[in-house]
Design an enzyme around this catalytic site. Structure first.
Site, PDB file in Angstrom:
ATOM      1  N   TYR A  53       0.841  -1.202   0.000  1.00  0.00           N
ATOM      2  CA  TYR A  53       0.000   0.000   0.000  1.00  0.00           C
ATOM      3  C   TYR A  53       0.879   1.256   0.000  1.00  0.00           C
ATOM      4  CZ  TYR A  53      -3.370   3.426   1.887  1.00  0.00           C
ATOM      5  OH  TYR A  53      -4.158   4.528   2.101  1.00  0.00           O
ATOM      6  N   ALA A  54       1.862   1.282   0.900  1.00  0.00           N
ATOM      7  CA  ALA A  54       2.737   2.458   1.007  1.00  0.00           C
ATOM      8  C   ALA A  54       3.529   2.652  -0.287  1.00  0.00           C
ATOM      9  CB  ALA A  54       3.673   2.300   2.203  1.00  0.00           C
TER      10      ALA A  54
END
Ligand SMILES: NC(=O)c1ccc[n+]([C@@H]2O[C@H](COP(=O)([O-])OP(=O)(O)OC[C@H]3O[C@@H](n4cnc5c(N)ncnc54)[C@H](OP(=O)(O)O)[C@@H]3O)[C@@H](O)[C@H]2O)c1
Length: 265
Positions: A166-167
């Site tokens: 996600y990051a």
């Protein structure tokens, strides 16, 4: 050459602007849709679940908002072009795109992340954002005016244990946003990335009020404003500014709309 919107009004006047909001059927996207509708924009909402879109369509119809709802998975490039074709057929123009949708996976330590975890986050994050830019931007260039707002996360800047794909995918979104700003700035198009904080809708449905208060107290303990953001009233007004004519000299930027939470980093 100055790229003023000939029919631009006050900063809060988005009357008649046509804006596509991906993932506008819940959470932050839904707050943005409601806020833009309140300011007179024509809103186009995409998402995967027809029933959520239908419920929103009923709400927008009762409020008299010009709108279009379309089922579309942002990972599907062909569908992005179909969405834009449908918008042009209906409204004849596209003024803004808010690239808000992204699919998620459960929290997973880096050592356990799979190829499919990475693919899902990158397909629905940076790639999905790029596909709608590719479909919509030629229509903006033809009118020498356009606004692109992407969504990123502070977790991309700080790193976040368990949120690796996600990051990383959100940092790719920020990077694409800067390139979009450089490639299309001379066509009157701006591109900016918002890092929001509005997590109430992400609390587990069965959580008690006490559990929710504890979770939020921990989450916002070191946040200057000290509370969760409201999608419609805290996040969306800033997105509306980025969609407006008045933001014309702001591009390629990452802006945290998170009550100052980014200062934890
Ligand atoms: N919430 C926060 O505090 C926070 C913090 C930092 C960044 N963000 C970013 O802000 C954005 C919105 O977050 P959120 O919390 O509002 O998310 P959310 O509650 O999970 O809502 C996501 C929305 O996108 C749609 N969606 C999901 N996957 C999709 C896909 N593949 N194709 C099309 N539509 C899809 C969902 O509808 P369907 O399920 O019907 O498709 C829903 O309308 C995300 O990009 C997120 O990374 C949020």
């Amino acid at each position: 050459m100055l790229f003023f919107m000939p029919d631009a009004g006050r900063i809060d006047d988005l009357t008649g602007r046509v804006v596509i909001i991906t993932g506008g059927s819940r959470g932050i996207g839904l707050g943005i849709v409601r806020h833009l509708a309140g300011r007179g924009a024509c809103v186009v909402i995409t998402g995967r679940k027809q029933e959520r879109l239908d419920a929103l369509s009923i709400e927008l119809t009762s409020g008299g908002t010009e709108h279009l709802v379309l089922v579309a998975d942002v990972a599907n490039r062909d569908r992005a072009f179909e969405v834009v074709a449908a918008v042009i057929e209906r409204f004849g123009r596209i003024d803004g795109i808010v690239l808000n949708a992204q699919s998620f996976r459960p929290v997973t330590p880096l050592l356990d992340v799979t190829e499919s975890d990475m693919d899902l986050l990158f397909d629905t994050g940076p790639k999905g954002s790029l596909w709608l830019m590719q479909a919509a931007v030629p229509h903006m260039i033809s009118r020498s005016w356009g606004r692109i707002v992407t969504m990123g996360t502070s977790m991309g800047l700080t790193g976040a244990a368990g949120y690796g794909p996600y990051a990383a995918s959100n940092e790719a979104i920020r990077s694409l946003t800067r390139t979009a700003a450089r490639e299309w700035g001379r066509h009157g198009i701006t591109a900016n990335c918002v890092l929001p904080a509005s997590a109430a809708h992400r609390q587990p449905p069965g959580a008690t009020d006490d559990e929710r208060s504890l979770a939020f107290a921990a989450m916002y303990a070191d946040n200057p404003v000290g509370r969760d953001g409201d999608a419609e009233h805290d996040i969306a007004p800033f997105v509306a500014f980025l969609l407006s004519d008045e933001s014309r000299y702001v591009t390629g930027q990452t802006i945290s709309v998170d009550g100052g939470g980014i200062m934890r980093a």
